[in-house]
Design an enzyme around this catalytic site. Sequence first.
Site, mmCIF file in Angstrom:
data_model
loop_
_atom_site.group_PDB
_atom_site.id
_atom_site.type_symbol
_atom_site.label_atom_id
_atom_site.label_comp_id
_atom_site.label_asym_id
_atom_site.label_seq_id
_atom_site.Cartn_x
_atom_site.Cartn_y
_atom_site.Cartn_z
ATOM 1 N N ILE A 88 0.848 -1.182 0.000
ATOM 2 C CA ILE A 88 0.000 0.000 0.000
ATOM 3 C C ILE A 88 0.887 1.237 0.000
ATOM 4 O O ILE A 88 1.821 1.338 0.785
ATOM 5 C CB ILE A 88 -0.910 0.018 1.246
ATOM 6 C CG1 ILE A 88 -1.691 -1.279 1.373
ATOM 7 C CG2 ILE A 88 -1.822 1.234 1.241
ATOM 8 C CD1 ILE A 88 -2.654 -1.537 0.252
ATOM 9 N N CYS A 89 0.564 2.168 -0.857
ATOM 10 C CA CYS A 89 1.335 3.402 -0.975
ATOM 11 C C CYS A 89 0.611 4.542 -0.262
ATOM 12 O O CYS A 89 -0.394 5.037 -0.735
ATOM 13 C CB CYS A 89 1.531 3.757 -2.449
ATOM 14 S SG CYS A 89 2.418 5.303 -2.703
ATOM 15 N N VAL A 90 1.100 4.898 0.909
ATOM 16 C CA VAL A 90 0.630 6.079 1.631
ATOM 17 C C VAL A 90 1.866 6.784 2.182
ATOM 18 O O VAL A 90 2.951 6.213 2.214
ATOM 19 C CB VAL A 90 -0.348 5.730 2.789
ATOM 20 C CG1 VAL A 90 -1.654 5.192 2.259
ATOM 21 C CG2 VAL A 90 0.273 4.770 3.770
ATOM 22 N N PHE A 95 7.202 3.536 0.179
ATOM 23 C CA PHE A 95 6.999 4.181 -1.112
ATOM 24 C C PHE A 95 7.399 5.650 -1.086
ATOM 25 O O PHE A 95 7.705 6.230 -2.110
ATOM 26 C CB PHE A 95 5.530 4.076 -1.557
ATOM 27 C CG PHE A 95 5.177 2.717 -2.071
ATOM 28 C CD1 PHE A 95 5.535 2.318 -3.344
ATOM 29 C CD2 PHE A 95 4.486 1.833 -1.271
ATOM 30 C CE1 PHE A 95 5.213 1.063 -3.820
ATOM 31 C CE2 PHE A 95 4.153 0.571 -1.732
ATOM 32 C CZ PHE A 95 4.519 0.183 -3.005
ATOM 33 N N LYS A 96 7.323 6.250 0.091
ATOM 34 C CA LYS A 96 7.646 7.678 0.218
ATOM 35 C C LYS A 96 8.664 7.855 1.335
ATOM 36 O O LYS A 96 8.463 8.587 2.281
ATOM 37 C CB LYS A 96 6.375 8.475 0.503
ATOM 38 C CG LYS A 96 5.373 8.361 -0.627
ATOM 39 C CD LYS A 96 4.150 9.180 -0.364
ATOM 40 C CE LYS A 96 3.171 9.014 -1.516
ATOM 41 N NZ LYS A 96 1.943 9.753 -1.311
#
Length: 123
Positions: A88-90, A95-96
């Site tokens: 999941i990209c949050v 991812f960040k």
Amino acid sequence: MSKRYLREVAELRANLPPYILALPDEENVLDLHFIFAYMPVLDGHPNAEPYAHGVYWFTMTFPHDYPHAAPKVVSRTENGRFVAGMSICVSETVFKQRAMNTALSVAAVMLMMRRDDDGGALK
């Protein structure tokens, strides 16, 4: 493994946010399993989204150098919105990595999944 992580998980388990269940994995304490019972109507949001009232299971894997590196969040729910095993990209996840704020707690990172300002994963 960081003492901070262990302390924060203990605090989280003692003071779980509403609609959330969280437990560390018995074999790897850096894997934190958590379940959201997403009920926006109970939070004062009567215009429920298509995935409202769902139950979502995730695993958040924290690196040994947490909080200096972000956790990875993986969906364990196969329900039409998420694919089981999908990352999941949050914000504040792998991812960040640059967005990781070392002042955030385990609970705060978990709650990023629900937050309103960027839509969150569950919005």
